[in-house]
Design an enzyme around this catalytic site. Structure first.
Site, short mmCIF file in Angstrom:
data_model
loop_
_atom_site.label_atom_id
_atom_site.label_comp_id
_atom_site.label_asym_id
_atom_site.label_seq_id
_atom_site.Cartn_x
_atom_site.Cartn_y
_atom_site.Cartn_z
N LYS A 124 -36.54 -23.25 16.82
CA LYS A 124 -35.54 -23.15 17.88
C LYS A 124 -35.33 -21.67 18.16
O LYS A 124 -34.52 -21.01 17.52
CB LYS A 124 -34.23 -23.83 17.43
CG LYS A 124 -33.41 -24.48 18.54
CD LYS A 124 -33.06 -23.57 19.69
CE LYS A 124 -31.90 -22.67 19.40
NZ LYS A 124 -31.72 -21.59 20.39
N GLU A 199 -30.61 -15.40 7.00
CA GLU A 199 -30.83 -13.96 7.15
C GLU A 199 -29.94 -13.49 8.27
O GLU A 199 -30.22 -13.74 9.45
CB GLU A 199 -32.29 -13.68 7.49
CG GLU A 199 -33.22 -13.98 6.35
CD GLU A 199 -34.65 -13.52 6.62
OE1 GLU A 199 -34.87 -12.78 7.58
OE2 GLU A 199 -35.52 -13.94 5.85
N LEU A 200 -28.84 -12.84 7.90
CA LEU A 200 -27.83 -12.49 8.90
C LEU A 200 -27.87 -10.99 9.17
O LEU A 200 -28.87 -10.34 8.90
CB LEU A 200 -26.47 -12.98 8.41
CG LEU A 200 -26.50 -14.45 7.94
CD1 LEU A 200 -25.16 -14.88 7.38
CD2 LEU A 200 -26.95 -15.39 9.04
N CYS A 233 -31.97 -5.88 12.44
CA CYS A 233 -31.00 -6.30 11.42
C CYS A 233 -30.88 -5.25 10.33
O CYS A 233 -29.81 -5.09 9.76
CB CYS A 233 -31.40 -7.66 10.86
SG CYS A 233 -33.10 -7.71 10.30
N GLU A 332 -21.07 -4.98 13.18
CA GLU A 332 -22.46 -4.77 13.59
C GLU A 332 -22.47 -4.47 15.09
O GLU A 332 -21.98 -5.26 15.89
CB GLU A 332 -23.29 -6.02 13.28
CG GLU A 332 -24.76 -5.76 13.37
CD GLU A 332 -25.60 -6.99 13.01
OE1 GLU A 332 -25.17 -8.11 13.30
OE2 GLU A 332 -26.70 -6.80 12.45
#
Ligand code: NAD
Length: 443
Positions: A124, A199-200, A233, A332
């Site tokens: 997705k 995985e942020l 990231c 972030e």
């Protein structure tokens, strides 16, 4: 269809699965230029970065191809007379949800180890950048992966993403994206008691001591935050500089950053493109304003009037003299904006580096070898560089501590993430003592 395709896939000899994944890598190489141009048009990333990322995806396919026939179990010498062996079995159907900042890269990063481990993958991609993932699905078919083994659902997160999370066939989820979405995905998985790898984001500390090789560290600090226009990231978005060096460092970095060539992403000379989309552009601009309002000194080149109108341009921006509690040091930004924070000594550098909920990456620049290793051990992060930044490789575990997520989706750790163990107990005693129940008479 995915479950059926997965059974066909796991029914093939392992070496044959490996040959087909290797072939997929070859097809990515064959289509490299077209994929890079598609990624460039869809994301606004410079073409040279896109070419690099496509090459990495081919490398990932080849790396994981080699693992297919090397996923072995083990035996355990238990105290009873049993033979105990442990098999590693795939989950079945893995859902991989990916972000817009590196669409094909994250597609390969997450789908390929899951496939090598014997799973089917439903991808997705982000609604902003589905194109290269769709192309990847087509190449998987051409590489003779069973029809339905790689399925790409290009839709919105709140509709397609949530529907896929609820699909009963999905047995495991791997997610790359923002922390709040990650928390929702984890909650959806928890409600179904299925595992997930997350995985942020990050707010990684790039720590520069006064004894660092200054020109190299200045260049490294630019690479850490301005590559990919900061939409990375692992971006070194908190630049911790020893106080005696702080002002000189940010001046030198600002002068060098003004040379970074912003422009048409399809131009091979372009070093930085615009940010990806209007929402992100507004988010970055709002945080720069917040930083200035909180007292940061703004160092940024003025917008080049030669840049095409209407693009989501953000010049490389340094916010100097920031305190670690400021919003720009905690949230972030995901754009080409770095918060420079002065520190006094090693203890304070480590304390500041760890004063964040995130824990994705970090780096230290110093000529003192002992200090480099001490700081590498003390900073809470899944990846840490000494006198460098940004290198990652499919063979090396990558992932977060704390709010940056959990689980590892590269290196041999990923094989554990995408398989589950099955322990098989085989009785070998001639006259087993079962401890309960009775043998039938005469038996
Ligand atoms: P996002 O969280 O908005 O979206 C990520 C994906 O989740 C998209 O495909 C989106 O459609 C989907 N999604 C959104 N809502 C959903 C829902 N309710 N259910 C299921 N799926 C849903 O993230 P983004 O803005 O696309 O990407 C930027 C973020 O990704 C940043 O925080 C960045 O740090 C992070 N990121 C992390 C890594 C890493 O490896 N740690 C790598 C790249 C990006």
């Amino acid at each position: 269809g995915a479950a059926r395709a997965q059974r066909a896939w796991i029914g093939l000899p392992a070496a044959e699965r490996g040959r087909r994944l290797w072939a997929l890598g070859g097809l990515v190489r064959r289509e490299a230029e077209a994929l890079a141009r598609l990624e460039c048009a869809n994301t606004g990333k410079p073409i040279r970065d896109c070419r690099g990322e496509v090459a990495r995806v081919a490398e990932m396919a080849e790396y994981w191809a080699g693992w297919c026939d090397k996923i072995e179990g083990r035996t355990i010498p238990v105290p009873s007379g049993h033979l105990v062996y442990v098999r590693r079995e795939p989950f079945g159907v893995v859902l991989a949800i990916t972000p817009w900042n590196a669409p094909l890269f994250t597609c390969g990063w997450n789908a390929l180890p899951a496939l090598a481990a014997g799973n089917a993958v439903v991808l997705k991609p982000s609604e902003y950048t589905p194109l290269t993932s769709l192309a990847f699905g087509r190449l998987a078919l051409e590489a003779c992966l069973p029809e339905g083994l790689v399925q790409v659902v290009a839709g919105l997160g709140g509709t397609s993403g949530e529907a896929l999370l609820a699909a009963p066939e999905v047995a495991m989820v791997t997610f790359v994206g923002g922390p709040s979405t990650g928390a929702r995905v984890a909650a959806a998985c928890a409600a179904r008691t299925i595992p997930c790898v997350l995985e942020l984001g990050g707010k990684s500390a790039n720590i520069v001591f006064a004894d660092a090789d200054l020109p190299v560290a200045v260049q490294g600090a630019q690479q850490a935050i301005f590559a990919g226009s900061g939409q990375s990231c692992v971006a070194g978005s908190r630049l911790l500089v020893q106080r005696s060096l702080h002002d000189r460092f940010v001046e030198q970095m600002a002068a060098a950053s003004a040379q970074i060539r912003l422009g048409d992403p399809l131009d091979a000379a372009t070093e930085a493109g615009p940010v990806c989309n209007a929402r992100q552009h507004a988010h970055v601009a709002a945080l720069v304003e917040a930083g200035v309002a909180e007292g940061a000194r703004l160092l940024a080149a003025p917008r080049d009037p030669g840049l095409p109108a209407g693009g989501f341009w953000v010049p490389p921006t340094i916010l100097a003299g920031v305190t670690n509690a400021a919003r720009v040091a905690q949230e972030e930004i995901f754009g080409p904006v770095v918060a420079a924070i002065p520190f006094e000594d090693e203890a304070e550098a480590v304390a500041l580096a760890n004063a964040t909920g995130f824990g994705l990456a970090g780096a230290v620049w110093t000529r003192d070898l002992g200090r480099a290793h001490r700081v590498a051990a003390a900073v809470r992060a899944g990846t840490f560089w000494v006198n460098g930044y940004r290198t990652i490789h499919v063979s090396v575990p990558f992932g977060g501590f704390g709010a940056s997520g959990h689980g590892r989706s590269s290196g041999i750790e990923a094989l554990n993430a995408y398989t589950q163990s099955k322990a098989v107990w085989v009785e070998t005693a001639a006259a087993p003592v079962l401890g309960f129940g009775h043998r039938p008479a005469g038996g």
